[in-house]
Scaffold this motif. Structure first.
Motif, PDB file in Angstrom:
ATOM      1  N   PHE A   1       0.690  -1.196   0.009  1.00  0.00           N
ATOM      2  CA  PHE A   1       0.289  -0.045   0.005  1.00  0.00           C
ATOM      3  C   PHE A   1       0.885   1.358   0.073  1.00  0.00           C
ATOM      4  N   SER A   2       0.403   2.429  -0.359  1.00  0.00           N
ATOM      5  CA  SER A   2       0.879   3.604  -0.089  1.00  0.00           C
ATOM      6  C   SER A   2       0.131   4.549   0.745  1.00  0.00           C
ATOM      7  N   MET A   3       0.811   5.415   1.451  1.00  0.00           N
ATOM      8  CA  MET A   3       0.063   6.298   2.352  1.00  0.00           C
ATOM      9  C   MET A   3      -0.138   7.812   2.077  1.00  0.00           C
ATOM     10  N   CYS A   4      -1.369   8.067   2.335  1.00  0.00           N
ATOM     11  CA  CYS A   4      -2.051   9.411   1.937  1.00  0.00           C
ATOM     12  C   CYS A   4      -1.356  10.390   2.925  1.00  0.00           C
ATOM     13  N   TYR A   5      -1.125  11.395   2.357  1.00  0.00           N
ATOM     14  CA  TYR A   5      -0.995  12.707   3.314  1.00  0.00           C
ATOM     15  C   TYR A   5      -0.839  13.950   2.469  1.00  0.00           C
ATOM     16  N   ALA A   6      -0.829  15.053   3.215  1.00  0.00           N
ATOM     17  CA  ALA A   6      -0.754  16.472   2.348  1.00  0.00           C
ATOM     18  C   ALA A   6       0.606  17.115   2.944  1.00  0.00           C
ATOM     19  N   GLY A   7       0.597  18.526   2.979  1.00  0.00           N
ATOM     20  CA  GLY A   7       1.984  19.029   3.395  1.00  0.00           C
ATOM     21  C   GLY A   7       1.976  20.428   2.759  1.00  0.00           C
ATOM     22  N   HIS A   8       2.685  21.391   3.582  1.00  0.00           N
ATOM     23  CA  HIS A   8       3.260  22.686   3.248  1.00  0.00           C
ATOM     24  C   HIS A   8       4.474  22.493   2.439  1.00  0.00           C
ATOM     25  N   GLN A   9       4.557  22.840   1.214  1.00  0.00           N
ATOM     26  CA  GLN A   9       5.863  22.766   0.330  1.00  0.00           C
ATOM     27  C   GLN A   9       6.395  24.217   0.079  1.00  0.00           C
ATOM     28  N   PHE A  10       7.451  24.322   0.500  1.00  0.00           N
ATOM     29  CA  PHE A  10       7.917  25.833   0.456  1.00  0.00           C
ATOM     30  C   PHE A  10       7.286  26.818   0.904  1.00  0.00           C
ATOM     31  N   GLY A  11       6.319  26.378   2.090  1.00  0.00           N
ATOM     32  CA  GLY A  11       5.345  27.353   2.634  1.00  0.00           C
ATOM     33  C   GLY A  11       3.973  27.343   2.192  1.00  0.00           C
ATOM     34  N   HIS A  12       3.704  26.599   1.058  1.00  0.00           N
ATOM     35  CA  HIS A  12       2.341  26.648   0.267  1.00  0.00           C
ATOM     36  C   HIS A  12       1.819  25.282   0.630  1.00  0.00           C
ATOM     37  N   TYR A  13       0.499  25.222   0.952  1.00  0.00           N
ATOM     38  CA  TYR A  13      -0.333  24.094   1.347  1.00  0.00           C
ATOM     39  C   TYR A  13      -0.564  23.423   0.030  1.00  0.00           C
ATOM     40  N   ALA A  14      -0.022  22.093   0.033  1.00  0.00           N
ATOM     41  CA  ALA A  14      -0.785  20.918  -0.829  1.00  0.00           C
ATOM     42  C   ALA A  14      -1.766  20.122  -0.390  1.00  0.00           C
ATOM     43  N   PRO A  15      -2.815  20.065  -0.739  1.00  0.00           N
ATOM     44  CA  PRO A  15      -3.855  19.279  -0.080  1.00  0.00           C
ATOM     45  C   PRO A  15      -3.868  17.666  -0.205  1.00  0.00           C
ATOM     46  N   ARG A  16      -3.092  17.322  -1.386  1.00  0.00           N
ATOM     47  CA  ARG A  16      -2.916  15.917  -1.397  1.00  0.00           C
ATOM     48  C   ARG A  16      -1.672  15.510  -2.060  1.00  0.00           C
TER      49      ARG A  16
END
Length: 479
Positions: free
Chosen positions: A72-87
């Motif tokens: 399986f692969s895991m789902c997550y989001a994150g702030h990349q270089f200060g900008h939010y990436a929702p998926r």
């Protein structure tokens, strides 16, 4: 234990299906073994002779799946270089399960649900870099993921140029990230957020499971672990390069080795990531960025924990948790056994002196480890020895307040200041040879990585300062 006896658990699959996607790996063409890490194999009880078993390459390549495993692969989001990436999610990684507390994951195994139009592959250069550096960081005493092995292939992939695909089997006590919590917070799925917190506590903070205030204490311990981790990075001269919230471990580990670097000549503002044109993730800003990332985690946990309580802990991070952790790391590097308030000023002065001295960071501390009052060895390695001279006046005054013998101090410092760290030019040499089918340098660097504090006469050349033409190499995320 043989490969046939691998018994992997997948407790993460007990969570809601939104947390992951069942993913079959896509095998590489004509795979071959580049390196097997026996020290990592010991952690999961795998026989070292598994390296000679054809199923080991097949395991990494996804053509041998142990009985009962559901990749399986895991789902997550994150702030990349200060900008939010929702998926975001595991765009090129496939999880197989855990054994002995280590989660096995193959990186470069092809497209997943989270690949975002990418090919899901990992290039040979970046794979070699991650394989070697995760081992190096462990032996430097820094919490990190590990790597069991690496395979190459004839599969061609497009990066800055045509590269060959590779797969690294990574191992970690946890793959949960700050960004995993952000995903469920921003989608307002607070029940799943709570389930994730319970899972992370059970996995990485089991002593908190029965605590009525476990969520707040969980956050506090994440903050404390992060402070210590970043202090260790700064102390050894490690620049991560991509400190996005999706690359921050909830367990306080160093994860996701992309365009990283070990410092050559000390440069507080060094940026290892060629794509980081604003210098957000410079070496000197890593403590500030880690604080910012923790504020994003606090926001994500706000449905579970009072924000004012979390803010007080964040204030502690900036006021004393990180500063004290960093000073403790540097005290050990300087051989200071007694804790004095003036040490902070001494360390601040040292950072300024190193910035102006144009001196190799690792060589400076290794040379200082044998300091007996004779200054010429330190002058000889600095382009600007005068600033070293002035700082040594302070250092001598401080050493006069220590009670232990000089020989005891030197012995302790030699155990804290490595002789060998993996510089980017060394890794590039290993990559160049590997592209020609010669993996000898990979094995050499794997050995050196596991003996950073030892005297290795046959590898003395790797302890010298970085050749001028190779200093301050920067890399992109696809390097």
């Amino acid at each position: 234990m043989t490969l046939n006896e691998l018994d992997l658990k997948t407790e993460y699959l007990s969570l809601d299906s939104e947390f992951y996607d069942l993913t079959d790996p896509t095998p590489l063409d004509d795979p071959y073994l580049i390196s097997f890490n026996p020290k990592a194999a010991e952690l999961i009880g795998l026989d070292s002779n598994s390296a000679d078993d054809p199923r080991f390459v097949a395991l990494l390549n996804g053509t041998f799946i142990p009985k009962g495993v559901r990749p399986f692969s895991m789902c997550y989001a994150g702030h990349q270089f200060g900008h939010y990436a929702p998926r975001l999610g595991d765009g090129r990684a496939v999880n197989l399960g855990s054994i002995n507390g280590w989660h096995l994951q193959t990186k470069g195994s092809g497209e997943t649900r989270y690949s975002r139009m990418a090919d899901g592959r990992a290039a040979l250069p970046s794979s070699i870099r991650e394989y070697l550096m995760s081992e190096a960081m462990h032996h430097l005493g820094i919490p990190t993921t590990r790597a069991l092995g690496i395979i190459g292939s004839e599969t061609k992939i497009v990066r800055n140029q045509i590269e060959r695909g590779a797969i690294v089997m990574r191992m970690s006590p946890s793959w949960v990230r700050f960004g995993t919590f952000e995903y469920f917070y921003y989608f307002k799925e607070y029940d799943k957020l709570r389930s994730l917190a319970d899972y992370a506590i059970k996995e990485s903070y089991p002593h908190l499971q029965k605590d009525e205030d476990r969520y707040y204490r969980f956050f506090c311990e994440v903050v404390e672990r992060t402070a210590k981790l970043i202090a260790q990075w700064q102390g050894v001269g490690f620049s991560h390069g991509v400190m996005n919230t999706d690359n921050m471990s909830i367990a306080g580990l160093t994860i996701d080795y992309g365009p990283y670097a070990m410092l050559d000549d000390f440069n507080f503002g060094f940026v290892s990531n060629k794509s980081d044109r604003a210098g957000r993730y410079s070496y000197g800003d890593q403590p500030n960025v880690s604080y910012w990332n923790l504020t994003m985690l606090a926001k994500a946990l706000s449905p579970l924990i009072d924000q004012e309580r979390m803010q007080k802990k964040l204030d502690d991070y900036g006021n004393f948790l990180y500063p004290d952790a960093y000073i403790d790391v540097m005290r050990e590097k300087l051989g200071l056994e007694t804790k004095l308030e003036e040490d902070a000023e001494l360390i601040t002065s040292l950072v300024g002196a190193l910035q102006d001295a144009y001196v190799d960071y690792t060589n400076f501390f290794r040379t200082l480890s044998r300091y007996d009052g004779e200054r010429m060895p330190l002058y000889d390695i600095a382009m600007n020895p005068l600033v070293i001279h002035h700082w040594l006046d302070q250092y001598d005054q401080r050493l006069a307040k220590e009670s232990r013998l000089q020989t005891e101090r030197q012995e302790a410092m030699l155990k804290r200041n490595p002789k060998y760290v993996l510089k980017n030019y060394m890794l590039q040499d290993a990559i160049t040879l590997a592209k020609k089918g010669d993996f000898s340098m990979v094995e050499t660097l794997l050995y050196i990585a596991s003996h950073p504090f030892d005297e290795l006469p046959e590898f003395e050349r790797f302890a010298k300062e970085t050749p001028e033409e190779h200093k301050n190499l920067t890399l992109s995320c696809s390097s």
